[in-house]
Motif scaffolding. Structure first.
Motif, PDB file in Angstrom:
ATOM      1  N   ALA A  99     -27.525 -75.048 -12.573  1.00 50.27           N
ATOM      2  CA  ALA A  99     -28.323 -73.816 -12.742  1.00 50.27           C
ATOM      3  C   ALA A  99     -28.102 -73.723 -14.505  1.00 50.27           C
ATOM      4  O   ALA A  99     -27.158 -73.758 -14.999  1.00 50.27           O
ATOM      5  CB  ALA A  99     -27.954 -72.492 -12.186  1.00 50.27           C
ATOM      6  N   SER A 100     -28.998 -72.803 -15.164  1.00 51.16           N
ATOM      7  CA  SER A 100     -28.577 -72.268 -16.618  1.00 51.16           C
ATOM      8  C   SER A 100     -27.702 -71.272 -16.412  1.00 51.16           C
ATOM      9  O   SER A 100     -27.669 -70.540 -15.516  1.00 51.16           O
ATOM     10  CB  SER A 100     -30.245 -71.857 -17.143  1.00 51.16           C
ATOM     11  OG  SER A 100     -30.507 -70.748 -16.539  1.00 51.16           O
ATOM     12  N   PRO A 101     -27.004 -71.039 -17.474  1.00 50.27           N
ATOM     13  CA  PRO A 101     -26.177 -70.206 -17.690  1.00 50.27           C
ATOM     14  C   PRO A 101     -26.493 -68.661 -17.402  1.00 50.27           C
ATOM     15  O   PRO A 101     -25.986 -67.818 -16.713  1.00 50.27           O
ATOM     16  CB  PRO A 101     -25.430 -70.048 -19.183  1.00 50.27           C
ATOM     17  CG  PRO A 101     -25.889 -71.402 -19.817  1.00 50.27           C
ATOM     18  CD  PRO A 101     -26.902 -71.867 -18.844  1.00 50.27           C
ATOM     19  N   GLU A 102     -27.954 -68.516 -17.770  1.00 50.19           N
ATOM     20  CA  GLU A 102     -28.731 -67.068 -17.613  1.00 50.19           C
ATOM     21  C   GLU A 102     -28.765 -66.824 -15.902  1.00 50.19           C
ATOM     22  O   GLU A 102     -28.402 -65.745 -15.514  1.00 50.19           O
ATOM     23  CB  GLU A 102     -29.991 -66.977 -18.098  1.00 50.19           C
ATOM     24  CG  GLU A 102     -29.979 -67.063 -19.689  1.00 50.19           C
ATOM     25  CD  GLU A 102     -29.782 -68.376 -20.191  1.00 50.19           C
ATOM     26  OE1 GLU A 102     -30.063 -69.644 -19.453  1.00 50.19           O
ATOM     27  OE2 GLU A 102     -29.564 -68.475 -21.387  1.00 50.19           O
ATOM     28  N   ILE A 103     -29.253 -67.868 -15.187  1.00 53.96           N
ATOM     29  CA  ILE A 103     -29.264 -67.789 -13.887  1.00 53.96           C
ATOM     30  C   ILE A 103     -27.954 -67.589 -13.033  1.00 53.96           C
ATOM     31  O   ILE A 103     -27.774 -66.646 -12.434  1.00 53.96           O
ATOM     32  CB  ILE A 103     -29.849 -68.965 -13.215  1.00 53.96           C
ATOM     33  CG1 ILE A 103     -31.330 -69.024 -13.723  1.00 53.96           C
ATOM     34  CG2 ILE A 103     -29.924 -68.988 -11.606  1.00 53.96           C
ATOM     35  CD1 ILE A 103     -32.489 -68.191 -13.133  1.00 53.96           C
ATOM     36  N   LEU A 104     -26.743 -68.221 -13.574  1.00 58.03           N
ATOM     37  CA  LEU A 104     -25.725 -68.033 -13.077  1.00 58.03           C
ATOM     38  C   LEU A 104     -25.147 -66.751 -13.247  1.00 58.03           C
ATOM     39  O   LEU A 104     -24.380 -66.032 -12.373  1.00 58.03           O
ATOM     40  CB  LEU A 104     -24.648 -69.092 -13.535  1.00 58.03           C
ATOM     41  CG  LEU A 104     -24.864 -70.622 -13.077  1.00 58.03           C
ATOM     42  CD1 LEU A 104     -23.961 -71.422 -13.867  1.00 58.03           C
ATOM     43  CD2 LEU A 104     -24.836 -70.761 -11.467  1.00 58.03           C
ATOM     44  N   GLN A 105     -25.538 -66.085 -14.390  1.00 60.21           N
ATOM     45  CA  GLN A 105     -25.100 -64.994 -14.814  1.00 60.21           C
ATOM     46  C   GLN A 105     -25.712 -63.726 -14.039  1.00 60.21           C
ATOM     47  O   GLN A 105     -24.988 -62.833 -13.620  1.00 60.21           O
ATOM     48  CB  GLN A 105     -25.076 -64.477 -16.368  1.00 60.21           C
ATOM     49  CG  GLN A 105     -24.561 -63.004 -16.793  1.00 60.21           C
ATOM     50  CD  GLN A 105     -23.036 -63.162 -16.625  1.00 60.21           C
ATOM     51  OE1 GLN A 105     -22.348 -64.159 -17.234  1.00 60.21           O
ATOM     52  NE2 GLN A 105     -22.468 -62.052 -16.081  1.00 60.21           N
ATOM     53  N   LEU A 106     -26.879 -63.866 -13.563  1.00 58.05           N
ATOM     54  CA  LEU A 106     -27.613 -63.089 -12.834  1.00 58.05           C
ATOM     55  C   LEU A 106     -27.050 -63.078 -11.566  1.00 58.05           C
ATOM     56  O   LEU A 106     -26.969 -61.967 -10.944  1.00 58.05           O
ATOM     57  CB  LEU A 106     -29.198 -63.344 -12.918  1.00 58.05           C
ATOM     58  CG  LEU A 106     -30.023 -62.746 -14.174  1.00 58.05           C
ATOM     59  CD1 LEU A 106     -31.203 -63.502 -14.033  1.00 58.05           C
ATOM     60  CD2 LEU A 106     -30.001 -61.493 -14.379  1.00 58.05           C
ATOM     61  N   LEU A 107     -26.711 -64.365 -11.042  1.00 55.01           N
ATOM     62  CA  LEU A 107     -26.402 -64.353  -9.598  1.00 55.01           C
ATOM     63  C   LEU A 107     -24.887 -63.708  -9.560  1.00 55.01           C
ATOM     64  O   LEU A 107     -24.415 -62.916  -8.560  1.00 55.01           O
ATOM     65  CB  LEU A 107     -26.297 -65.742  -9.105  1.00 55.01           C
ATOM     66  CG  LEU A 107     -27.622 -66.334  -8.974  1.00 55.01           C
ATOM     67  CD1 LEU A 107     -27.398 -67.952  -8.714  1.00 55.01           C
ATOM     68  CD2 LEU A 107     -28.191 -65.928  -7.847  1.00 55.01           C
ATOM     69  N   CYS A 108     -24.131 -63.814 -10.310  1.00 55.93           N
ATOM     70  CA  CYS A 108     -22.624 -63.291 -10.554  1.00 55.93           C
ATOM     71  C   CYS A 108     -22.837 -61.721 -10.871  1.00 55.93           C
ATOM     72  O   CYS A 108     -21.999 -60.986 -10.138  1.00 55.93           O
ATOM     73  CB  CYS A 108     -21.892 -64.061 -11.695  1.00 55.93           C
ATOM     74  SG  CYS A 108     -21.314 -65.827 -11.311  1.00 55.93           S
TER      75      CYS A 108
END
Length: 77
Positions: free
Chosen positions: A41-50
């Motif tokens: 996943a993109s870093p943005e998606i990962l950040q939102l999930l985290c």
């Protein structure tokens, strides 16, 4: 260790379903692929999930995940 495993580990720890975690961020099927290391996943998606899980991604993440997985494994055995 992959960030997808960290997300899955913390999701389970929070007793959250994949549907709850993915809501408004990604499709459920995409979250499943992230957790099962079938996509990056993109870093943005990962950040939102985290952010939703209340976890922080750092350079020490791999080591931390390995330690947590070992602790969980030891508890299961």
């Amino acid at each position: 260790m992959d960030i997808g495993l960290l997300i899955k580990l913390h999701r389970l720890k929070c007793k959250m379903t994949q549907e709850e975690l993915s809501e408004g961020i990604v499709f459920l099927s995409y979250l499943s692929k992230i957790e099962n290391q079938k996509t990056n996943a993109s870093p943005e998606i990962l950040q939102l999930l985290c952010n939703r899980l209340g976890i922080e991604i750092s350079e020490d993440t791999d080591r931390e995940v390995e330690e947590e997985c070992k602790e969980w494994y030891d508890m299961l055995i």
